[in-house]
Design a protein around this motif. Structure first.
Motif, short mmCIF file in Angstrom:
data_model
loop_
_atom_site.label_atom_id
_atom_site.label_comp_id
_atom_site.label_asym_id
_atom_site.label_seq_id
_atom_site.Cartn_x
_atom_site.Cartn_y
_atom_site.Cartn_z
N TYR A 142 0.83 -1.21 0.00
CA TYR A 142 0.00 0.00 0.00
C TYR A 142 0.86 1.25 0.00
O TYR A 142 0.36 2.34 -0.24
N CYS A 143 2.12 1.11 0.31
CA CYS A 143 3.01 2.25 0.49
C CYS A 143 4.23 2.11 -0.43
O CYS A 143 4.90 1.07 -0.42
N THR A 144 4.51 3.13 -1.20
CA THR A 144 5.70 3.10 -2.05
C THR A 144 6.94 3.36 -1.19
O THR A 144 6.84 3.85 -0.07
N LEU A 145 8.09 3.07 -1.74
CA LEU A 145 9.34 3.34 -1.03
C LEU A 145 9.51 4.84 -0.82
O LEU A 145 9.94 5.28 0.25
N VAL A 146 9.13 5.64 -1.79
CA VAL A 146 9.23 7.11 -1.66
C VAL A 146 8.33 7.60 -0.52
O VAL A 146 8.74 8.43 0.29
N GLU A 147 7.09 7.09 -0.45
CA GLU A 147 6.18 7.47 0.63
C GLU A 147 6.72 7.04 2.00
O GLU A 147 6.66 7.80 2.97
N ALA A 148 7.26 5.83 2.07
CA ALA A 148 7.80 5.33 3.34
C ALA A 148 9.02 6.15 3.76
O ALA A 148 9.16 6.50 4.93
N ASP A 149 9.88 6.47 2.82
CA ASP A 149 11.06 7.29 3.15
C ASP A 149 10.63 8.67 3.65
O ASP A 149 11.21 9.19 4.61
N ALA A 150 9.61 9.27 3.03
CA ALA A 150 9.11 10.57 3.47
C ALA A 150 8.49 10.46 4.87
O ALA A 150 8.72 11.33 5.72
N TYR A 151 7.73 9.40 5.12
CA TYR A 151 7.14 9.17 6.45
C TYR A 151 8.24 9.09 7.50
O TYR A 151 8.16 9.74 8.55
N HIS A 152 9.27 8.30 7.23
CA HIS A 152 10.33 8.12 8.23
C HIS A 152 11.21 9.35 8.37
O HIS A 152 11.73 9.62 9.45
N SER A 153 11.34 10.11 7.33
CA SER A 153 12.09 11.37 7.42
C SER A 153 11.37 12.34 8.35
O SER A 153 11.98 13.01 9.18
#
Length: 163
Positions: free
Chosen positions: A15-26
């Protein structure tokens, strides 16, 4: 293999792209372990987090399409007073996947029964022990909870669908 996160796609696996996950964790901070993980490792845990959430929860509404690989997108879901588009994945679910993926990097919550929480009570020298095995981290469950069918104690669960 790279993540396939097309909402409603027949081969989607997250459900989550790598770009979205990286932004979330940032934005989340305290994520040195996430940033240090390889692209392949981050993609692997995002896919696994999606699969575990889909098998663990029964979501509101109905699948938007018979061809979709994952449980979302869904029809008939209202969240925060607004109808969720039947072509979209709610932000809460994408955040839950990103958060759970981070936890899966640190510890495999899916191996066996998950971490054990001792909810025992001690009165003087006597102690009772009630161990609860936690399959989903509390922060992840809190993000997903508005999107799932509530479970009624002792009655199982049910869903009311309007025609």
């Amino acid at each position: 293999m790279p993540i396939e996160a097309t909402p409603g796609g027949p081969s989607s696996d997250s459900y989550c792209t790598l770009v979205e996950a990286d932004a979330y964790h940032s934005a989340r901070g305290h994520n040195a372990e996430w940033a240090a993980a390889s692209v392949e490792e981050r993609e692997r845990v995002l896919k696994w987090a999606t699969r575990v959430l889909d098998t663990h929860y029964r979501y509101l509404g109905t699948r938007a399409s018979a061809e979709q690989a994952l449980a979302w997108p869904r029809r008939g879901v209202v969240f925060d007073g607004a109808r969720v588009s039947s072509t979209a994945i709610p932000s809460q679910l994408r955040w839950a996947v990103a958060e759970f993926a981070f936890r899966l990097l640190q510890e495999d919550w899916t191996a066996g029964l998950g971490p054990v929480v001792d909810e025992g009570v001690q009165v003087g020298p006597l102690k009772t022990s009630k161990e609860t095995h936690v399959a989903i981290p509390a922060e992840v469950a809190a993000l997903v909870s508005p999107l799932v069918v509530p479970r009624l104690a002792g009655l199982g669960s049910f869903q009311v669908v309007r025609g």
